[in-house]
Design a protein around this motif. Structure first.
Motif, PDB file in Angstrom:
ATOM      1  N   ARG A  11      20.944  -5.232  69.183  1.00  0.00           N
ATOM      2  CA  ARG A  11      19.995  -6.173  68.449  1.00  0.00           C
ATOM      3  C   ARG A  11      19.478  -5.107  66.706  1.00  0.00           C
ATOM      4  O   ARG A  11      19.728  -6.617  66.085  1.00  0.00           O
ATOM      5  CB  ARG A  11      19.131  -6.381  69.727  1.00  0.00           C
ATOM      6  N   LEU A  12      19.351  -4.045  66.725  1.00  0.00           N
ATOM      7  CA  LEU A  12      19.896  -3.726  65.526  1.00  0.00           C
ATOM      8  C   LEU A  12      20.087  -3.989  65.094  1.00  0.00           C
ATOM      9  O   LEU A  12      20.513  -3.842  63.262  1.00  0.00           O
ATOM     10  CB  LEU A  12      19.518  -2.221  65.737  1.00  0.00           C
ATOM     11  N   ALA A  13      21.508  -3.623  64.977  1.00  0.00           N
ATOM     12  CA  ALA A  13      22.891  -3.900  64.324  1.00  0.00           C
ATOM     13  C   ALA A  13      22.608  -5.088  64.494  1.00  0.00           C
ATOM     14  O   ALA A  13      23.109  -5.098  62.851  1.00  0.00           O
ATOM     15  CB  ALA A  13      24.386  -3.493  65.307  1.00  0.00           C
ATOM     16  N   GLU A  14      22.118  -6.626  64.543  1.00  0.00           N
ATOM     17  CA  GLU A  14      23.150  -7.535  64.111  1.00  0.00           C
ATOM     18  C   GLU A  14      21.751  -7.700  62.965  1.00  0.00           C
ATOM     19  O   GLU A  14      21.323  -8.593  62.090  1.00  0.00           O
ATOM     20  CB  GLU A  14      22.680  -7.898  65.762  1.00  0.00           C
ATOM     21  N   ALA A  15      20.452  -6.816  63.573  1.00  0.00           N
ATOM     22  CA  ALA A  15      19.095  -7.739  62.451  1.00  0.00           C
ATOM     23  C   ALA A  15      19.641  -6.703  60.958  1.00  0.00           C
ATOM     24  O   ALA A  15      19.576  -7.557  60.182  1.00  0.00           O
ATOM     25  CB  ALA A  15      17.489  -7.041  63.301  1.00  0.00           C
ATOM     26  N   GLU A  16      20.298  -5.570  61.742  1.00  0.00           N
ATOM     27  CA  GLU A  16      19.994  -4.814  60.402  1.00  0.00           C
ATOM     28  C   GLU A  16      21.888  -5.853  59.829  1.00  0.00           C
ATOM     29  O   GLU A  16      21.618  -6.277  58.097  1.00  0.00           O
ATOM     30  CB  GLU A  16      20.758  -3.346  60.759  1.00  0.00           C
ATOM     31  N   ARG A  47       9.628 -10.441  57.260  1.00  0.00           N
ATOM     32  CA  ARG A  47       9.508 -10.175  58.725  1.00  0.00           C
ATOM     33  C   ARG A  47      10.857  -9.756  59.319  1.00  0.00           C
ATOM     34  O   ARG A  47      10.993  -9.172  60.851  1.00  0.00           O
ATOM     35  CB  ARG A  47       9.593 -11.736  58.855  1.00  0.00           C
ATOM     36  N   LEU A  48      11.866 -10.197  58.800  1.00  0.00           N
ATOM     37  CA  LEU A  48      13.272  -9.174  59.619  1.00  0.00           C
ATOM     38  C   LEU A  48      12.968  -7.555  59.337  1.00  0.00           C
ATOM     39  O   LEU A  48      13.972  -7.229  60.446  1.00  0.00           O
ATOM     40  CB  LEU A  48      14.426 -10.085  58.701  1.00  0.00           C
TER      41      LEU A  48
END
Length: 73
Positions: A11-16, A47-48
């Motif tokens: 999730r962190l990789a996708e958000a970054e 928000r992101l």
């Protein structure tokens, strides 16, 4: 039910990646996990960034750019 570390890392990789796309001028970026789909537009940058900070906290990481403060006596 707690989320496992591998899921948080994904999730962190996708958000970054989504944040990078927004900063590079893409009008809308999408992250998806567990059947949930979230779209981020340039107005959602804050928000992101908060979501990324939340994921980092859950993984026990310091926020990006956080520096140690010297001890002053």
């Amino acid at each position: 039910m707690p989320i496992d570390t591998a899921t948080l890392e994904t999730r962190l990789a996708e958000a970054e990646t989504a944040l990078h796309a927004l900063l590079m001028g893409e009008s809308v970026t999408v992250t998806a996990y567990d059947g949930h789909r979230t779209e981020y537009a340039p107005a959602d940058e804050t928000r992101l960034r908060r979501y990324i900070q939340s994921l980092r906290r859950q993984l026990g990481r310091r926020p990006a750019g956080a520096m140690s403060r010297p001890v002053i006596f």
